[in-house]
Design a protein around this motif. Structure first.
Motif: not given
Length: 667
Positions: A628-629, A631-635
């Motif tokens: 998540e760090w 890809y912060p906007s791609n769960t």
């Protein structure tokens, strides 16, 4: 008493009477003005009367300094009234008054020293109204800060610091520095010291003082510090024939590099007036359209302008006729770029200051990176503790009994709804949560025992049928929850003492709820280990896990152990539901959000091993937070990469981190 003492005693009494009696009217008339003059603000104001009447921002500062430096208690009230445009000057004798106007348009004049009303007027004839503009009012505000910073009330001093923090200026430096020594509140004293440092960096004229202030902030994580230092190292791009002298140049740029593409470099020349502008295709068409003459442009007929070459010839014809400015060719662009230098200059003129600022920011960046790692680790730890709570019950049922319980998430959901229902009955959130934990365990323990007796016991050693049966139970429990509670999310409110976060600095922080869940996970880890090592049920469970036939031959009832074990795993899932519901909205699908991670935790850690489950939860939590760090906007990416990692991991460690011997391992 000797007779010779009477004359002396009489003389003494008469002297005391003279001293104690009030002075005669004449004496009072002389002494009162002298006393008033000593404490009056009028002489200070009248000495600066011409400056007040001129009311210019460039000349008003001496008058403000005279009032602020008078030391009189009336000074702050006068400055406030002046800023609010309530000061009049009587032209006859240059006496100053505070003035208000009532609803009947009557002016009330008040004495500046006593505050008493002196007179009323119908108009302002014979008086000059002091109406400071915005610039003068800003100077007045800066002077008022001096009084607010030394006010006895800590709240007023804090408000003054807030004002300086929002709109600090050079005029605040001296009063702020003067107020630090007498500050009694440690927190306010620290704030004053930091604000003084920040203002020194921005406004101090002494270069050494600025550099010393910058160096003192190395490694400071306060956002205000970075907001102060970043403008010092901000750069702007420019172009010139040669590098200018006396400029604080950050670096030279090479046209055509990644830092300065060729088109951007040429545009810098155009903006600086050092090269002619480029003509785009759209600009070319617009220019040709503006110079149509007798069906042609630049000697080229309109019918031929569909050809790009014809458009270029038409434009060249306009240039030859002197109608338009010539456009730069590729050769011209190359020549212009080669003949000029391109560079970035700092906004701060002093190179020593920018060097110190860059060094401080580099130190801060390193510390920020370390704290980001720490913050990420805390997030991973808290998420891992949630997964551990959600998976510990599954580890028991899956590890000991070999049952793939797809309804495990619904036991989490039942625990969360149990907490919600109890909060409707018990309004005290602390008490309701404390009651909800054992109640949720009891409810889900009973549900687990019922499920084992009615469904699971008939399907041992048949994993596919167990999976399908428990999946059906999962759907049924979700629909039952929707019928009872509806589809709307229900809040499980945490107690006040769990609200907020533990803030270590501007980067690292973790909510108290997650800390509580982490503590709860540790408690259940200890309880589980105690039960497995020190109780009869734990001994029997371990025996059935290792060899159920041998355990049965020793007088242990595997059927009873399976029932209690399944109930225990379900009860722990209910407690996990209460914990999860404190920060997630309680819905009928709340358990489904954790069922996949729970199975991955158990499989990665090692089926049926509590320490493996703990390690698996930590690994899954760290992996998810790490992805998540990145890809912060791609769960979805985080979930996908995590599953791919688990698949690869199982290829190398099919039995998990800590493999278990016995029935759960397939022996």
């Amino acid at each position: 008493m000797p007779r010779r003492l009477f004359p002396a005693l009489a003389t003494l009494l008469i002297g005391l009477a003279v001293l104690l009696l009030p002075p005669p009217p004449a004496a009072r008339a002389q002494s009162a003005p002298e006393a008033t003059a000593e404490a009056s603000l009028q002489p200070v104001l009248q000495a600066q009367a011409e400056v007040f009447l001129e009311s210019s921002r460039r000349t008003i500062q001496p008058a403000i300094d005279a009032v602020a430096g008078s030391g009189l208690p009336q000074a702050p009230d006068f400055l406030v009234a002046w800023a609010e445009r309530e000061i009049w000057v009587r032209e006859a004798d240059m006496t100053f008054f505070r003035v208000t106007r009532d609803d009947d348009r009557i002016y009330h004049l008040y004495d500046l020293d006593t505050g008493a009303e002196v007179m009323t007027l119908d108009d302002d004839e014979g008086y000059e109204d002091l109406r400071p503009n915005s610039g003068i009012r800003a100077l007045i505000g800066a002077a008022l800060v001096r009084f607010q910073l030394e006010d006895p009330d800590p709240a007023i001093r804090a408000e003054a610091l807030d004002s300086i923090d929002r709109n600090g200026e050079a005029g605040h430096l001296a009063p702020l520095a003067a107020s630090i020594e007498g500050e009694t509140d440690p927190a306010l004293r620290a704030r004053k010291a930091q604000l003084l440092t920040l203002l020194t960096i921005r406004y101090a004229e002494d270069k050494d003082a600025r550099i010393a202030a910058i160096e003192s902030l190395a490694g400071n994580l306060d956002v205000a510090v970075r907001a102060t230092l970043n403008p010092l190292v901000a750069t702007t791009r420019a172009a010139a024939a040669t590098l200018p002298e006396g400029r604080n140049i950050a670096r030279q740029l090479r046209p055509g590099s990644d830092a300065l593409p060729r088109t951007e470099a040429y545009q810098l020349l155009v903006d600086a007036g050092l090269a002619p502008p480029l003509v785009s295709a759209g600009d070319l068409r617009a220019t040709l359209a503006q110079h149509i003459d007798a069906g042609a442009v630049g000697g080229v007929p309109l019918a031929d302008l569909a050809d790009p070459g014809a458009r270029d010839r038409a434009f060249d014809g306009l240039v030859a006729a002197g109608t338009v400015e010539p456009a730069a060719t590729e050769a011209d662009i190359d020549a212009a770029l080669a003949a000029h230098v391109f560079f970035e200059t700092y906004a701060e003129a002093d190179p020593d200051v920018t060097e110190a600022a860059n060094a401080a920011l580099n130190s801060i960046s390193r510390r920020v990176a370390l704290n980001q790692v720490l913050d990420l680790a805390l997030d991973a730890l808290s998420l891992g503790s949630i997964y551990f709570l959600a998976a510990i019950g599954l580890a028991i049922t899956f590890g000991v009994m070999g049952v793939i319980n797809m309804a495990h998430g619904e036991f989490i959901m039942m625990g969360a709804y149990t907490g919600y229902v109890l909060q409707q009955v018990i309004p005290d959130y602390t008490v309701s949560i404390l009651v909800a934990i054992p109640t949720a365990f009891a409810v889900t323990f009973a549900a687990g025992v019922a499920m084992e007796r009615l469904v699971i016991r008939w399907l041992y050693s048949r994993p596919l049928e167990t999976l399908l049966a428990t999946f059906g139970v999962s759907i049924a429990l979700q629909q039952l929850a929707k019928n009872i509670f509806g589809t709307q999310a229900r809040p499980l409110t945490s107690p006040d003492w769990l609200n907020g976060s533990w803030i270590l600095n501007d980067i690292v922080g973790i909510s108290y709820i997650r800390i509580a869940i982490f503590v709860l996970a540790l408690i259940f880890l200890g309880l589980f280990l105690f039960m497995m090592k020190k109780t009869r049920l734990g001994l029997e469970t371990r025996a059935v896990t290792q060899n159920p036939k041998m355990a049965a031959s020793m007088g242990i009832n595997p059927d009873r152990v399976n029932m209690l074990t399944f109930g225990l795993g379900s009860g722990i899932a209910g407690i996990a539901g209460v914990a999860i519901g404190l920060y997630a909205q309680v819905t009928s699908e709340i358990g489904q959000q954790y069922i996949v991670q729970s199975f991955m935790t158990v499989v990665v850690g090692g089926v049926g091993n509590i320490w493996g489950t703990l390690l698996g939860a930590g690994m899954i939590g760290a992996l998810q937070k790490g992805i998540e760090w990145v890809y912060p906007s791609n769960t979805l990416a985080a979930q996908t990469y995590m599953i791919v990692f688990i698949i690869i991991f199982i290829q190398f460690r099919p039995r998990g981190i800590i493999a278990l011997k016995g029935r759960a391992a397939g022996d």
